[in-house]
Enzyme design. Structure first.
Site, PDB file in Angstrom:
ATOM      1  N   HIS A 122       1.552  17.657 -26.210  1.00 51.13           N
ATOM      2  CA  HIS A 122       1.360  16.237 -25.893  1.00 51.13           C
ATOM      3  C   HIS A 122       0.073  15.641 -26.460  1.00 51.13           C
ATOM      4  CE1 HIS A 122       4.857  16.811 -23.447  1.00 51.13           C
ATOM      5  NE2 HIS A 122       4.808  15.588 -22.969  1.00 51.13           N
ATOM      6  N   ASN A 128       1.730  19.781 -20.572  1.00 51.63           N
ATOM      7  CA  ASN A 128       1.331  18.897 -21.672  1.00 51.63           C
ATOM      8  C   ASN A 128       1.415  19.603 -23.028  1.00 51.63           C
ATOM      9  OD1 ASN A 128       0.732  16.888 -19.795  1.00 51.63           O
ATOM     10  ND2 ASN A 128      -1.294  17.760 -19.438  1.00 51.63           N
ATOM     11  N   ARG A 149       0.827  -1.240   0.000  1.00 45.76           N
ATOM     12  CA  ARG A 149       0.000   0.000   0.000  1.00 45.76           C
ATOM     13  C   ARG A 149       0.849   1.273   0.000  1.00 45.76           C
ATOM     14  NH1 ARG A 149      -3.825  -2.744   3.501  1.00 45.76           N
ATOM     15  NH2 ARG A 149      -5.315  -3.708   2.090  1.00 45.76           N
ATOM     16  N   HIS A 197       0.726  12.292 -28.322  1.00 46.50           N
ATOM     17  CA  HIS A 197       0.156  10.992 -27.956  1.00 46.50           C
ATOM     18  C   HIS A 197      -0.564  10.357 -29.142  1.00 46.50           C
ATOM     19  CE1 HIS A 197       0.240  12.164 -23.421  1.00 46.50           C
ATOM     20  NE2 HIS A 197       1.383  11.658 -23.828  1.00 46.50           N
ATOM     21  N   GLU A 219      -2.689  18.215 -11.062  1.00 46.39           N
ATOM     22  CA  GLU A 219      -3.064  18.708 -12.392  1.00 46.39           C
ATOM     23  C   GLU A 219      -4.517  19.151 -12.496  1.00 46.39           C
ATOM     24  OE1 GLU A 219      -1.113  16.587 -15.611  1.00 46.39           O
ATOM     25  OE2 GLU A 219      -2.804  17.073 -16.895  1.00 46.39           O
ATOM     26  N   LYS A 251       4.276  11.490 -11.156  1.00 46.66           N
ATOM     27  CA  LYS A 251       3.392  10.716 -12.043  1.00 46.66           C
ATOM     28  C   LYS A 251       4.049   9.375 -12.287  1.00 46.66           C
ATOM     29  CE  LYS A 251       0.900  14.273 -14.579  1.00 46.66           C
ATOM     30  NZ  LYS A 251       0.651  14.886 -15.899  1.00 46.66           N
ATOM     31  N   GLU A 305      11.763  18.176 -24.487  1.00 42.85           N
ATOM     32  CA  GLU A 305      11.082  18.506 -23.221  1.00 42.85           C
ATOM     33  C   GLU A 305      11.753  19.707 -22.545  1.00 42.85           C
ATOM     34  OE1 GLU A 305       8.286  17.178 -22.046  1.00 42.85           O
ATOM     35  OE2 GLU A 305       8.088  15.169 -22.881  1.00 42.85           O
ATOM     36  N   LYS A 311       9.705  22.890 -13.165  1.00 43.94           N
ATOM     37  CA  LYS A 311       8.787  21.777 -12.879  1.00 43.94           C
ATOM     38  C   LYS A 311       8.463  21.720 -11.392  1.00 43.94           C
ATOM     39  CE  LYS A 311       7.015  17.464 -13.892  1.00 43.94           C
ATOM     40  NZ  LYS A 311       6.966  16.302 -14.737  1.00 43.94           N
ATOM     41  N   ARG A 371      -0.527  22.709 -13.971  1.00 38.58           N
ATOM     42  CA  ARG A 371       0.316  21.576 -14.360  1.00 38.58           C
ATOM     43  C   ARG A 371      -0.020  21.098 -15.771  1.00 38.58           C
ATOM     44  NH1 ARG A 371       2.450  16.390 -10.815  1.00 38.58           N
ATOM     45  NH2 ARG A 371       3.659  15.495 -12.512  1.00 38.58           N
ATOM     46  N   HIS A 414       9.140   9.372 -27.719  1.00 39.01           N
ATOM     47  CA  HIS A 414       8.198  10.326 -27.112  1.00 39.01           C
ATOM     48  C   HIS A 414       8.651  11.774 -27.332  1.00 39.01           C
ATOM     49  CE1 HIS A 414       5.336  12.100 -24.361  1.00 39.01           C
ATOM     50  NE2 HIS A 414       6.327  12.608 -23.648  1.00 39.01           N
TER      51      HIS A 414
HETATM   52  N1  GLY Z   1       5.043  15.252 -17.747  1.00 37.95           N
HETATM   53  C1  GLY Z   1       3.998  16.123 -17.380  1.00 37.95           C
HETATM   54  C2  GLY Z   1       3.776  16.218 -15.903  1.00 37.95           C
HETATM   55  O1  GLY Z   1       4.563  15.701 -15.134  1.00 37.95           O
HETATM   56  O2  GLY Z   1       2.787  16.767 -15.495  1.00 37.95           O
END
Ligand code: GLY
Length: 381
Positions: free
Chosen positions: A251, A248, A124, A255, A240, A146, A188, A230, A244, A269
């Protein structure tokens, strides 16, 4: 110059540091000791990184008397799947992990996302540390919590937010990175300039070449700037619900392109993000939101460092605007089938839009796809 810089992701009781420096793997024992004191460390890496650098990391931990054991998964995006996650979790459980065990993700984005997700669900939730070994992982995926895996339905559709306890970004280790991976990570890096820091984009226009060639001071400045940006975004909007989402940029397009190309070596990517950011600026210009000159500047810079900016290098495929839009509708950021786009008012000023008309997307993509057609052979006609 070989200083180690410390940044903090200010998330109250889950706050953690990001260290950026040139030989942090060799110094990992010293930096991990306060966290690893009295705990077992389980390193998760992939075959490529393990072959090049695991020995150095294990020596550094042994010198600091940290009890560590390594688990190696195959390299590549295919390892971000249920089967590898299951195998990894079962091996860690067999090894007798407990709630005090610390996982250490030693690799690129795949290893970081997989290990972070294993840490989120094992017993957990146990602690983990990120030691990212690619530019992409250092400037983006290792920071912010993430974690997750891919499924046949798409990328990162199963996962959790689970923050690491520490990030060690060793910019010296990037010297062993293949050029294509360096470039993919560079996309990036550029993203941070485009979404919120025009001055940084301007700096990249001057230093991008030396950065992708691995010039240490340029790399260090870029990793620090990206991580600082970041860290601020994640501290302000961990889940997000707001700003945040700006991370993207490019993106939604990326994607969709990756879904068409099959998440393999055909399109990395970061390469997809470079194309996606170019399209996002072109869409912004087409909608009259952003000067066409800024969209040109974005395309010129990405092309100058040798990143793809359109469909030209993805030949041999029958691209369809309709199919790409279908992927966008299924993106996890879409809501009620309406994809979200990060658009721009200018370089350094991005915003989220959920009301791009389908007709505008069709015309943007149709034109971009048309540019991939081979020129007509008029001489031979
Ligand atoms: N890679 C985008 C984020 O971490 O929100």
């Amino acid at each position: 110059m070989n200083r180690t810089e410390r940044l903090t992701v200010a998330l109250d009781e889950r706050r953690y540091d990001i260290l950026v420096g040139e030989d942090l793997v060799a110094q990992a024992g010293r930096h991990l000791r306060p966290l690893a004191e009295g705990r077992r460390v389980m390193i998760v890496s992939d075959e490529t990184v393990a072959g090049l650098h695991l020995g150095a990391l294990e020596r550094a931990l042994a010198d600091a008397r940290i009890d560590a054991r390594a688990f190696v998964v195959p390299a590549g995006e295919a390892s971000k799947d249920f089967a590898t996650l299951q195998h990894l979790c079962e091996r860690l459980l067999e090894a007798g992990i407990d709630r005090g065990t610390l996982l250490l993700a030693f690799g690129g984005g795949v290893v970081g996302d997989l290990t972070g997700f294993a840490a989120a669900i094992l017993l957990r939730g146990i602690d983990f540390v990120q030691v990212p070994t690619t530019l992409l992982a250092q400037v983006d995926s290792s920071v912010g919590g993430k974690t997750g895996i891919d499924t046949p339905q798409g990328k990162n559709l199963v996962g959790a937010f689970h923050q690491p306890r520490l990030v060690l970004a060793d910019t010296g280790i990037l010297a062993s990175l293949p050029r294509r991976e360096m470039l993919a990570g560079y996309a990036e890096v550029v993203k941070y300039g485009l979404l919120g820091d025009a001055g940084f984009f301007h700096w990249l226009e001057g230093h991008g070449h030396s950065l992708v060639e691995g010039e240490p001071n340029a790399l260090r400045h870029a990793v620090l700037t990206a991580c600082r940006a970041k860290a601020a975004v994640v501290a302000a909007d961990e889940r997000e619900t707001g700003q945040r989402a700006l991370l993207n940029l490019g993106h939604t397009f990326a994607h969709a392109l990756e879904a068409e190309c099959g998440y393999g070596d055909d399109l990395l990517h970061g390469e997809a993000v470079a194309i996606g950011m170019t399209l996002a600026f072109e869409l912004s210009a087409q909608l009259g939101l952003c000067p066409a000159e800024d969209a040109d500047r974005v395309r010129r810079h990405l092309a100058a460092v040798d990143l793809p900016t359109g469909f030209e290098r993805l030949g041999g495929r029958a691209w369809s605007a309709g199919r790409l839009i279908e992927h966008m509708r299924r993106d996890k950021k879409a809501s009620g089938g309406q994809p979200a786009f990060v658009l721009a008012r200018r370089i350094g000023e991005a915003f989220v839009s959920r009301d791009v008309a389908e007709a505008d997307l069709v015309s943007l993509l149709t034109e971009a796809i048309a540019q991939t057609a081979p020129p007509l052979d008029l001489a031979g006609a």
